[in-house]
Design a protein around this motif. Structure first.
Motif, PDB file in Angstrom:
ATOM      1  N   ILE A  69       0.854  -1.188   0.000  1.00 28.60           N
ATOM      2  CA  ILE A  69       0.000   0.000   0.000  1.00 28.60           C
ATOM      3  C   ILE A  69       0.887   1.233   0.000  1.00 28.60           C
ATOM      4  O   ILE A  69       1.609   1.498   0.967  1.00 28.60           O
ATOM      5  CB  ILE A  69      -0.907   0.042   1.250  1.00 28.60           C
ATOM      6  CG1 ILE A  69      -1.614  -1.301   1.473  1.00 28.60           C
ATOM      7  CG2 ILE A  69      -1.920   1.184   1.115  1.00 28.60           C
ATOM      8  CD1 ILE A  69      -2.519  -1.730   0.359  1.00 28.60           C
ATOM      9  N   GLU A  70       0.857   2.010  -1.093  1.00 33.34           N
ATOM     10  CA  GLU A  70       1.698   3.193  -1.230  1.00 33.34           C
ATOM     11  C   GLU A  70       0.841   4.451  -1.383  1.00 33.34           C
ATOM     12  O   GLU A  70      -0.025   4.514  -2.253  1.00 33.34           O
ATOM     13  CB  GLU A  70       2.633   3.057  -2.430  1.00 33.34           C
ATOM     14  CG  GLU A  70       3.429   4.303  -2.776  1.00 33.34           C
ATOM     15  CD  GLU A  70       4.172   4.877  -1.579  1.00 33.34           C
ATOM     16  OE1 GLU A  70       4.014   6.096  -1.323  1.00 33.34           O
ATOM     17  OE2 GLU A  70       4.886   4.122  -0.890  1.00 33.34           O
ATOM     18  N   LEU A  71       1.102   5.438  -0.546  1.00 33.87           N
ATOM     19  CA  LEU A  71       0.328   6.680  -0.559  1.00 33.87           C
ATOM     20  C   LEU A  71       0.575   7.503  -1.823  1.00 33.87           C
ATOM     21  O   LEU A  71      -0.350   8.066  -2.401  1.00 33.87           O
ATOM     22  CB  LEU A  71       0.699   7.505   0.679  1.00 33.87           C
ATOM     23  CG  LEU A  71       0.047   8.871   0.803  1.00 33.87           C
ATOM     24  CD1 LEU A  71      -1.471   8.729   1.003  1.00 33.87           C
ATOM     25  CD2 LEU A  71       0.654   9.647   1.978  1.00 33.87           C
ATOM     26  N   ALA A  95      -3.910   5.509   1.123  1.00 36.45           N
ATOM     27  CA  ALA A  95      -3.423   5.631   2.490  1.00 36.45           C
ATOM     28  C   ALA A  95      -3.705   4.335   3.255  1.00 36.45           C
ATOM     29  O   ALA A  95      -4.831   3.827   3.215  1.00 36.45           O
ATOM     30  CB  ALA A  95      -4.092   6.803   3.192  1.00 36.45           C
ATOM     31  N   PHE A  96      -2.701   3.826   3.937  1.00 39.51           N
ATOM     32  CA  PHE A  96      -2.882   2.617   4.733  1.00 39.51           C
ATOM     33  C   PHE A  96      -4.008   2.809   5.747  1.00 39.51           C
ATOM     34  O   PHE A  96      -4.794   1.885   6.006  1.00 39.51           O
ATOM     35  CB  PHE A  96      -1.577   2.268   5.454  1.00 39.51           C
ATOM     36  CG  PHE A  96      -1.726   1.195   6.486  1.00 39.51           C
ATOM     37  CD1 PHE A  96      -1.946  -0.126   6.114  1.00 39.51           C
ATOM     38  CD2 PHE A  96      -1.656   1.501   7.843  1.00 39.51           C
ATOM     39  CE1 PHE A  96      -2.096  -1.123   7.068  1.00 39.51           C
ATOM     40  CE2 PHE A  96      -1.801   0.515   8.804  1.00 39.51           C
ATOM     41  CZ  PHE A  96      -2.016  -0.801   8.419  1.00 39.51           C
ATOM     42  N   GLU A  97      -4.105   4.006   6.300  1.00 35.72           N
ATOM     43  CA  GLU A  97      -5.114   4.274   7.316  1.00 35.72           C
ATOM     44  C   GLU A  97      -6.535   4.119   6.776  1.00 35.72           C
ATOM     45  O   GLU A  97      -7.466   3.825   7.535  1.00 35.72           O
ATOM     46  CB  GLU A  97      -4.952   5.696   7.874  1.00 35.72           C
ATOM     47  CG  GLU A  97      -3.659   5.921   8.636  1.00 35.72           C
ATOM     48  CD  GLU A  97      -2.509   6.365   7.741  1.00 35.72           C
ATOM     49  OE1 GLU A  97      -1.535   6.920   8.272  1.00 35.72           O
ATOM     50  OE2 GLU A  97      -2.578   6.153   6.501  1.00 35.72           O
ATOM     51  N   GLU A  98      -6.718   4.310   5.474  1.00 34.97           N
ATOM     52  CA  GLU A  98      -8.062   4.350   4.890  1.00 34.97           C
ATOM     53  C   GLU A  98      -8.440   3.093   4.113  1.00 34.97           C
ATOM     54  O   GLU A  98      -9.629   2.820   3.917  1.00 34.97           O
ATOM     55  CB  GLU A  98      -8.169   5.567   3.962  1.00 34.97           C
ATOM     56  CG  GLU A  98      -7.966   6.897   4.678  1.00 34.97           C
ATOM     57  CD  GLU A  98      -7.853   8.059   3.711  1.00 34.97           C
ATOM     58  OE1 GLU A  98      -8.022   7.838   2.483  1.00 34.97           O
ATOM     59  OE2 GLU A  98      -7.580   9.184   4.178  1.00 34.97           O
ATOM     60  N   ASP A 119      -0.583   7.304  10.928  1.00 35.62           N
ATOM     61  CA  ASP A 119      -1.363   7.993  11.954  1.00 35.62           C
ATOM     62  C   ASP A 119      -1.265   7.220  13.269  1.00 35.62           C
ATOM     63  O   ASP A 119      -1.582   6.030  13.326  1.00 35.62           O
ATOM     64  CB  ASP A 119      -2.828   8.064  11.499  1.00 35.62           C
ATOM     65  CG  ASP A 119      -3.693   8.895  12.434  1.00 35.62           C
ATOM     66  OD1 ASP A 119      -3.374   8.995  13.631  1.00 35.62           O
ATOM     67  OD2 ASP A 119      -4.728   9.419  11.968  1.00 35.62           O
ATOM     68  N   PRO A 120      -0.799   7.872  14.346  1.00 37.48           N
ATOM     69  CA  PRO A 120      -0.632   7.161  15.616  1.00 37.48           C
ATOM     70  C   PRO A 120      -1.889   6.479  16.129  1.00 37.48           C
ATOM     71  O   PRO A 120      -1.801   5.481  16.858  1.00 37.48           O
ATOM     72  CB  PRO A 120      -0.192   8.274  16.580  1.00 37.48           C
ATOM     73  CG  PRO A 120       0.438   9.306  15.706  1.00 37.48           C
ATOM     74  CD  PRO A 120      -0.347   9.276  14.422  1.00 37.48           C
ATOM     75  N   VAL A 122      -3.915   4.624  14.616  1.00 38.52           N
ATOM     76  CA  VAL A 122      -4.095   3.265  14.069  1.00 38.52           C
ATOM     77  C   VAL A 122      -2.765   2.565  13.811  1.00 38.52           C
ATOM     78  O   VAL A 122      -2.740   1.481  13.246  1.00 38.52           O
ATOM     79  CB  VAL A 122      -4.921   3.294  12.762  1.00 38.52           C
ATOM     80  CG1 VAL A 122      -6.317   3.830  13.013  1.00 38.52           C
ATOM     81  CG2 VAL A 122      -4.213   4.097  11.671  1.00 38.52           C
ATOM     82  N   ARG A 123      -1.669   3.188  14.246  1.00 37.76           N
ATOM     83  CA  ARG A 123      -0.335   2.704  13.903  1.00 37.76           C
ATOM     84  C   ARG A 123      -0.115   1.249  14.320  1.00 37.76           C
ATOM     85  O   ARG A 123       0.526   0.480  13.602  1.00 37.76           O
ATOM     86  CB  ARG A 123       0.715   3.608  14.542  1.00 37.76           C
ATOM     87  CG  ARG A 123       2.144   3.293  14.116  1.00 37.76           C
ATOM     88  CD  ARG A 123       3.093   4.323  14.695  1.00 37.76           C
ATOM     89  NE  ARG A 123       2.891   5.625  14.073  1.00 37.76           N
ATOM     90  CZ  ARG A 123       3.309   6.772  14.615  1.00 37.76           C
ATOM     91  NH1 ARG A 123       3.916   6.775  15.788  1.00 37.76           N
ATOM     92  NH2 ARG A 123       3.104   7.918  13.978  1.00 37.76           N
ATOM     93  N   TYR A 124      -0.656   0.871  15.461  1.00 34.48           N
ATOM     94  CA  TYR A 124      -0.494  -0.501  15.936  1.00 34.48           C
ATOM     95  C   TYR A 124      -1.791  -1.295  15.871  1.00 34.48           C
ATOM     96  O   TYR A 124      -1.775  -2.495  15.617  1.00 34.48           O
ATOM     97  CB  TYR A 124       0.042  -0.494  17.369  1.00 34.48           C
ATOM     98  CG  TYR A 124       1.392   0.162  17.481  1.00 34.48           C
ATOM     99  CD1 TYR A 124       2.552  -0.536  17.146  1.00 34.48           C
ATOM    100  CD2 TYR A 124       1.523   1.489  17.883  1.00 34.48           C
ATOM    101  CE1 TYR A 124       3.799   0.066  17.214  1.00 34.48           C
ATOM    102  CE2 TYR A 124       2.766   2.102  17.960  1.00 34.48           C
ATOM    103  CZ  TYR A 124       3.895   1.389  17.620  1.00 34.48           C
ATOM    104  OH  TYR A 124       5.118   1.992  17.684  1.00 34.48           O
ATOM    105  N   SER A 125      -2.896  -0.621  16.095  1.00 34.95           N
ATOM    106  CA  SER A 125      -4.170  -1.345  16.152  1.00 34.95           C
ATOM    107  C   SER A 125      -4.569  -1.914  14.800  1.00 34.95           C
ATOM    108  O   SER A 125      -5.091  -3.044  14.726  1.00 34.95           O
ATOM    109  CB  SER A 125      -5.278  -0.428  16.679  1.00 34.95           C
ATOM    110  OG  SER A 125      -5.422   0.723  15.858  1.00 34.95           O
ATOM    111  N   LYS A 126      -4.324  -1.190  13.717  1.00 37.43           N
ATOM    112  CA  LYS A 126      -4.716  -1.710  12.409  1.00 37.43           C
ATOM    113  C   LYS A 126      -3.837  -2.889  11.985  1.00 37.43           C
ATOM    114  O   LYS A 126      -4.374  -3.922  11.557  1.00 37.43           O
ATOM    115  CB  LYS A 126      -4.713  -0.612  11.353  1.00 37.43           C
ATOM    116  CG  LYS A 126      -5.313  -1.085  10.022  1.00 37.43           C
ATOM    117  CD  LYS A 126      -5.677   0.060   9.103  1.00 37.43           C
ATOM    118  CE  LYS A 126      -6.375  -0.466   7.852  1.00 37.43           C
ATOM    119  NZ  LYS A 126      -6.816   0.626   6.962  1.00 37.43           N
TER     120      LYS A 126
END
Length: 261
Positions: A69-71, A95-98, A119-120, A122-126
């Motif tokens: 996944i590349e932004l 975005a990895f977050e999305e 993004d902190p 979701v940095r570990y939870s996702k």
């Protein structure tokens, strides 16, 4: 210049240059990663922020199925071209977050010099939610380290960095030694640290190559073009006049591996 998370978009402006000049990760790092995470031919990998694929290729050529996944749009296109022969690699732009991915589906999630941009919240939870039971998270960082011989170029160049406001005025710049490097922070509620190792490398750059390297760093890219140009000219003069037109840079690539709990 303050650290701004929006700077993670700046690398896309210099995608081809990034691909050309950024230091490569040593093969020994990937062999160690495979060993400590017990990857096998059926393992499924997720890479966060592959950039131009510099950390993707060593694992792709070993046959692992990789989702990346590349932004950055331009970075993603370069990566797709560089990895065009690997049918086991699929690259998504976003975005990895999305992005939505199936839960509990990856054996390894890894990020090379990109994890700190997530993004902190979701940095570990996702990654935790996407990993299989006992799956692993691997964080690779590139560190600028001391040459342990006086760091003459580093010290000589600090006045230039200060003049163009590329130095944190609240903290005196200092290169760590290899033995001082530590594992990346992890969320100990979600992961347990299983391995940490550093892989030192030294690269000699001529003045043109070194300025190209500087032009791939986010704090420099964020500066106005006229500031960049003046800064690079002063660096060129320093290298040519005091260091015989070349710079020896000491790097250490660190590997932090944590297991999902």
């Amino acid at each position: 210049m303050s650290q701004d998370n929006s700077r993670k978009h700046s690398f896309d402006e210099v995608a081809l240059l990034y691909n050309e000049i950024r230091p490569r990760y040593p093969e020994a790092l990937f062999s160690t990663l495979i060993d400590v995470t017990r990857l096998h031919e059926e393992s499924k990998l997720l890479e966060i922020g592959p950039g131009t694929g510099q950390a993707t290729r060593p694992l792709a050529k070993r046959g692992f199925a990789i989702t990346a996944i590349e932004l950055g749009v331009a970075l993603s296109e370069v990566a797709k071209y560089e990895l065009r022969d690997y049918k086991n690699v699929e690259i998504f732009t976003g975005a990895f977050e999305e992005i939505t991915l199936p839960a509990n589906s990856f054996d390894l999630i890894f990020a090379a010099t990109a994890f700190h941009w997530i993004d902190p919240s979701v940095r570990y939870s996702k990654p935790h939610s996407l990993l299989k039971d006992k799956g692993h998270l691997a964080i690779i960082h590139t560190h600028h380290i001391s040459d342990e011989k006086g760091d003459h170029f580093f010290n000589a160049s600090q006045a230039i960095y200060d003049r163009y406001d590329f130095t944190d005025k609240n903290q005196k710049p200092k290169f760590l030694k290899n033995k001082e490097l530590k594992a990346s922070d992890i969320d100990e509620h979600l992961f347990k640290l299983t391995h940490f190792q550093v892989f030192p490398t030294t690269i000699t750059y001529n003045v043109t190559q070194f300025v190209k390297l500087l032009n791939t760093y986010s704090n420099h890219l964020a500066a106005p073009k006229e500031v960049q140009q003046a800064f690079y000219e002063e660096m060129e003069n320093l290298i040519n006049n005091e260091f015989q037109g070349k710079v020896e840079k000491w790097f250490s690539m660190s590997l932090t591996v944590a297991e999902k709990i």
